[in-house]
Design an enzyme around this catalytic site. Structure first.
Site, PDB file in Angstrom:
ATOM      1  N   SER A   3       0.744  -1.380  -0.119  1.00 48.24           N
ATOM      2  CA  SER A   3      -0.129   0.022  -0.023  1.00 48.24           C
ATOM      3  C   SER A   3       0.955   1.434   0.135  1.00 48.24           C
ATOM      4  O   SER A   3       0.220   2.371  -0.089  1.00 48.24           O
ATOM      5  CB  SER A   3      -1.079   0.174   1.523  1.00 48.24           C
ATOM      6  OG  SER A   3       0.015   0.189   2.347  1.00 48.24           O
TER       7      SER A   3
ATOM      8  N   LYS B  51       0.668   4.670   6.780  1.00 47.40           N
ATOM      9  CA  LYS B  51       0.243   5.502   5.577  1.00 47.40           C
ATOM     10  C   LYS B  51       0.644   6.850   5.610  1.00 47.40           C
ATOM     11  O   LYS B  51       1.468   7.180   6.537  1.00 47.40           O
ATOM     12  CB  LYS B  51      -1.544   5.376   5.834  1.00 47.40           C
ATOM     13  CG  LYS B  51      -2.218   4.289   5.802  1.00 47.40           C
ATOM     14  CD  LYS B  51      -2.147   3.582   4.389  1.00 47.40           C
ATOM     15  CE  LYS B  51      -2.856   2.175   4.614  1.00 47.40           C
ATOM     16  NZ  LYS B  51      -2.112   1.133   3.967  1.00 47.40           N
TER      17      LYS B  51
END
Lengths: 225, 166
Positions: free
Chosen positions: B40, B82
């Site tokens: 990701s 993230k």
């Protein structure tokens, strides 16, 4: 003759002076040596402090509770001594969130301000349907990984009825006992508002039947879903 | 044979344990080693790479563009890595056009509420982030990733851009 004597005297004085200095030096070194011993006594103190920090972070912590949102369970009298509560940190450090059950009192970081730590009771877990008191929705299905928290004193409580369900990752402790003042030493029992929560199908409602209700928080309603 | 030959060893061992305790406590609150899994955050960070995080930054000092590690809001036992794309009060503009939001998330943006941040992975097409579970409470963010140390040819510092003066 006199000059000789003076020279000898001067020589003796210098030697004595030097000798005294050497003695002083040796005294200094021994003093420094024992000072070194003292500085190595810092290490056990530091180690003890680190062990306390570790225990507080990973096992058991004590915290002072302010505010009246958990009355009458905690801080029943706003004017008198505030309660100190013992927190169990093992559900968080072992990542075993199943230890946090409906009716337990938990401390968590507020979703509105990460520097604020609140203490409330867990009313619903993921999958439960909660009938809210003053929230924007009358019925709320608690999402996965979240819980619904409420203070026992609904009149002055900043809880899920204001900011909605909170993520279990925000929880930082499970309150097990009141430890101070000593007259109020007690185990904090689980309480559950039976009339306002419908648990998810994975939980047996029978298991919760024995829990005493939360005062002021049950709904006197004729219609039950 | 020396009398009490084991004494210096025992004393050194105890001292070593004490030093270890102190160093561990300090390092535990200062930062940690990270092992990345999942795609990701490509191309910034690939799978099976190792990075360093620091836990010193206080909540008000996080900036947009920081790579952070946080607990996943809907799965508190999982840590995610993230990038902060929006702080509280900022407007997130994610087009409702499915081409831009290829991972199929149902949160399209809006104004980030008080005490929350908007997290997105760099690999927009295969990242499960705020577009799926909404804005994340800042208290779930535990540290900032400031360097990648393995593989060695790709060692980098993740620098912060200078704080905008608004």
């Amino acid at each position: 003759m006199v000059i000789w004597k003076q020279i000898v005297l001067l020589y003796k004085r210098t030697v004595n002076f030097g000798a005294r200095n050497i003695r002083k030096l040796s005294i200094d070194t021994t003093a420094k040596h024992s000072a070194g011993k003292w500085s190595s006594n810092i290490l056990p103190i530091l180690t003890g402090a680190c062990i306390l920090v570790y225990v507080d972070k990973y096992y058991i912590s004590l915290t002072l509770v302010t505010g009246s949102s958990m009355q009458p369970t905690i801080n029943p009298d706003s004017t008198s001594q505030r309660d100190i509560v013992m927190l169990d940190r093992t559900p968080i450090t072992t990542r075993d969130y199943s230890q946090i059950q409906r009716g337990n009192i938990i401390t968590f970081r507020s979703p509105r301000n990460p520097n604020d730590i609140n203490i409330k009771r867990v009313i619903g877990l993921e999958g439960d349907t909660v009938r809210t008191l003053g929230y924007k929705n009358k019925l709320v299905l608690v999402p996965p990984g979240h819980c619904w928290v409420e203070g026992d004193n609904n009149r002055s409580s900043d809880d899920s009825n204001k900011f909605g369900p909170i993520s279990l990752g925000l929880v930082i402790g499970l309150a097990t006992r009141i430890v101070f003042p000593l007259g109020r030493w007690q185990k904090l029992e689980r309480k559950f508002p039976h009339s306002r929560v419908k648990t998810s199908t994975y939980c047996d409602m029978e298991q919760l039947r024995h829990l005493p209700p939360v005062l002021f928080s049950e709904v006197k309603s004729d219609s039950h879903d | 044979m020396m009398v009490h030959w084991w004494k210096p060893l025992a004393l050194s061992a105890i001292r070593g344990v004490c030093y270890g305790t102190v160093i561990f406590t300090v390092m535990d609150s200062v930062g940690g080693l990270l092992y990345f899994i999942g795609p990701s955050m490509e191309p910034t960070v690939h799978e099976n790479e190792i990075g360093l995080c620091e836990k010193v930054t206080s909540y008000q000092n996080f900036q947009r563009g920081d790579i952070v590690i946080a607990l996943q809001p809907d799965e508190p036992t999982t840590q995610i890595c993230k990038r902060i794309m929006g702080l509280e009060g900022e407007q997130i503009n994610n087009s409702k056009n499915p081409i831009n939001n290829t991972s199929g998330g149902k949160y399209f943006g809006g104004i980030v509420p008080r005490g929350h941040v908007w997290l997105e992975g760099d690999n927009k097409s295969s990242s499960r982030d705020s577009r799926h579970f909404g804005p994340v409470p800042l208290a779930l963010v535990h540290g900032r990733v400031f360097a990648k140390i393995y593989p060695f040819p790709e060692m980098t510092w993740f620098r912060r851009s200078p704080k905008p003066t608004t």
